[in-house]
Design an enzyme around this catalytic site. Structure first.
Site, PDB file in Angstrom:
ATOM      1  N   GLY A  17       2.721 -14.562  -1.202  1.00 51.94           N
ATOM      2  CA  GLY A  17       1.837 -14.788  -0.901  1.00 51.94           C
ATOM      3  C   GLY A  17       1.405 -14.313   0.314  1.00 51.94           C
ATOM      4  N   ALA A  18       0.197 -13.796   0.523  1.00 49.76           N
ATOM      5  CA  ALA A  18      -0.500 -13.346   2.794  1.00 49.76           C
ATOM      6  C   ALA A  18      -0.316 -15.222   2.847  1.00 49.76           C
ATOM      7  CB  ALA A  18      -1.571 -12.535   1.816  1.00 49.76           C
ATOM      8  N   SER A  45       8.646 -14.527  -9.360  1.00 51.89           N
ATOM      9  CA  SER A  45       9.197 -14.387  -7.789  1.00 51.89           C
ATOM     10  C   SER A  45      10.592 -15.179  -7.453  1.00 51.89           C
ATOM     11  CB  SER A  45       7.925 -14.917  -7.211  1.00 51.89           C
ATOM     12  OG  SER A  45       7.310 -13.967  -6.934  1.00 51.89           O
ATOM     13  N   ARG A 104      -9.195 -31.449  -1.405  1.00 48.98           N
ATOM     14  CA  ARG A 104     -10.023 -31.625   0.240  1.00 48.98           C
ATOM     15  C   ARG A 104     -11.165 -32.664  -0.419  1.00 48.98           C
ATOM     16  NH1 ARG A 104     -11.322 -24.987  -0.551  1.00 48.98           N
ATOM     17  NH2 ARG A 104      -8.688 -24.776   0.808  1.00 48.98           N
ATOM     18  N   CYS A 135     -10.978 -21.542   4.960  1.00 50.54           N
ATOM     19  CA  CYS A 135     -10.758 -20.906   5.991  1.00 50.54           C
ATOM     20  C   CYS A 135     -12.282 -20.966   6.474  1.00 50.54           C
ATOM     21  CB  CYS A 135     -10.124 -19.707   5.850  1.00 50.54           C
ATOM     22  SG  CYS A 135     -11.902 -18.664   4.580  1.00 50.54           S
ATOM     23  N   GLY A 166      -9.423 -12.923   2.057  1.00 50.90           N
ATOM     24  CA  GLY A 166      -9.273 -14.802   1.885  1.00 50.90           C
ATOM     25  C   GLY A 166      -9.429 -14.448   0.188  1.00 50.90           C
ATOM     26  N   LYS A 219     -18.559 -25.271  -0.266  1.00 56.65           N
ATOM     27  CA  LYS A 219     -17.606 -26.271   0.807  1.00 56.65           C
ATOM     28  C   LYS A 219     -17.765 -26.394   2.307  1.00 56.65           C
ATOM     29  CE  LYS A 219     -13.616 -23.846  -1.814  1.00 56.65           C
ATOM     30  NZ  LYS A 219     -12.946 -22.532  -2.150  1.00 56.65           N
ATOM     31  N   HIS A 248     -13.249 -13.371   9.208  1.00 50.25           N
ATOM     32  CA  HIS A 248     -13.993 -13.254   9.429  1.00 50.25           C
ATOM     33  C   HIS A 248     -14.811 -13.584  10.351  1.00 50.25           C
ATOM     34  CE1 HIS A 248     -12.232 -14.266   5.272  1.00 50.25           C
ATOM     35  NE2 HIS A 248     -12.341 -15.918   4.971  1.00 50.25           N
TER      36      HIS A 248
END
Length: 338
Positions: A17-18, A45, A104, A135, A166, A219, A248
């Site tokens: 993934g990124a 993958s 979190r 983020c 994102g 969040k 961002h």
């Protein structure tokens, strides 16, 4: 955590993934002390190759991977994946740094931005789960921490301008394809978002909660209170997706508890770790100041004309790097250095 002279065994979960790719890139760039490195992803993958510096790694299957004897596992493969496999890795004695939202708000899991509250890890013995914040929360709190320490912050009103990265690789591809469609007079087909993102803005990130705010907005509210260890801070967020590939932006309006001096505020920001104060009249943008860079950049620092203790800032950061991959690696570096 035991210091290892020959380096640490590190597993990157979600390596295709990124954020996973950024983790591998940053581990190589920062010369993290690695003795062994595993790239993990789902079964579809397995066998693909990912880059680590000048080397290539073959992706292994997360579902069958044994975390016994591994020091760190950097997770960025979605909340459901972390829910299933992060406890398994932690129970094997591995220190998990999880980039999803799943842990979190767990009171037993540290939620950490190293420049802001790294000291909560001073008693962390290794083996267990540490959560990487959202983020948008990360970049906002790197910028606001020096102000909060000095003057206290009573209220934060923030509007985010969040890039499509994102939402993952597919969203970035969608922005590119839809832009081409627009230029060729074709109607774009939305898949990653409910409506077209090219040449548009979407004031909806994640699902809506019962109070009318999206989960992304809540969040920022909940995580800010937890990281600052201050339940009295009021956080009012509006999260907006914009047609930007990486980086961002945030327009932040805050009210301090004590009267502030604008000159000292700028001095505090200029001296803060992980933060770059950009002087006027330079224009701070995600593309020119954030994309591909590690620092959180802040500009447009000015007195709020509508409130005697009001302060305005404009903050940008690379959401894939500092907003995700870099912050996770900095947590690991903090533990290693300690």
């Amino acid at each position: 955590m035991t210091t290892r002279k020959d380096g640490y065994r590190v597993a990157v979960v979600g390596a295709t993934g990124a954020v996973g790719e950024a983790m591998l890139e940053i581990l190589a760039e920062r010369k993290f002390p690695i003795a062994d490195l595993a790239a993990l992803a789902s079964s579809r993958s397995v066998g693909r190759e990912v880059s680590f510096g000048r080397k290539s790694l073959v992706v292994d299957d997360l579902a069958t991977f044994d975390f016994s004897g591994w020091d760190f596992a950097l997770f960025s493969a979605g909340g459901s994946v972390s829910a299933e496999h992060a406890p398994r890795a932690a129970n094997a004695g591995c220190t998990v740094i999880d980039n999803t939202s799943h842990f979190r708000l767990d009171p037993d899991v540290p939620l950490v931005v190293p420049e802001v509250n790294g000291s909560v890890l001073d008693d962390f013995a290794g083996g267990g789960i540490i959560a990487n914040p959202n983020c948008s929360t990360i970049q906002m709190l790197v910028a606001l921490a020096p102000i909060h320490r000095r003057y206290g912050i009573a209220r934060i009103n923030v509007a985010t301008y969040q890039s499509v990265s994102g939402a993952g690789k597919s969203a970035m591809m969608e922005l590119g394809q839809q832009s081409a469609d627009r230029f060729n007079f074709r109607d774009p087909e939305p898949k990653a978002f409910k409506v077209p993102i090219a040449f548009n803005v979407i004031p909806e990130i994640d699902v809506f909660e019962d109070n009318g705010y999206t989960r992304e907005e809540m969040k920022m509210h909940r995580e800010t209170r937890r990281i600052f260890d201050d339940a009295d801070i009021a956080v009012n967020a509006t999260a907006v997706r914009v047609p930007v590939f990486i980086g961002h932006g945030e327009a932040i309006h805050l009210e301090t508890r004590e009267a502030f001096d604008l000159v000292e505020v700028r001095r505090l920001l200029a001296a803060a770790p992980g933060l770059k104060l950009v002087a006027e009249p330079e224009c701070v943008t995600p593309m020119t100041h954030a994309a591909g860079k590690d620092a959180v950049c802040v500009g447009r620092v000015r007195q709020d004309l509508s409130h005697p203790k009001g302060l305005n800032l404009w903050v940008v950061a690379d959401n894939v790097r500092k907003g995700a991959a870099l912050n996770a690696i900095q947590i690991a570096e903090y533990l290693v250095a300690r």
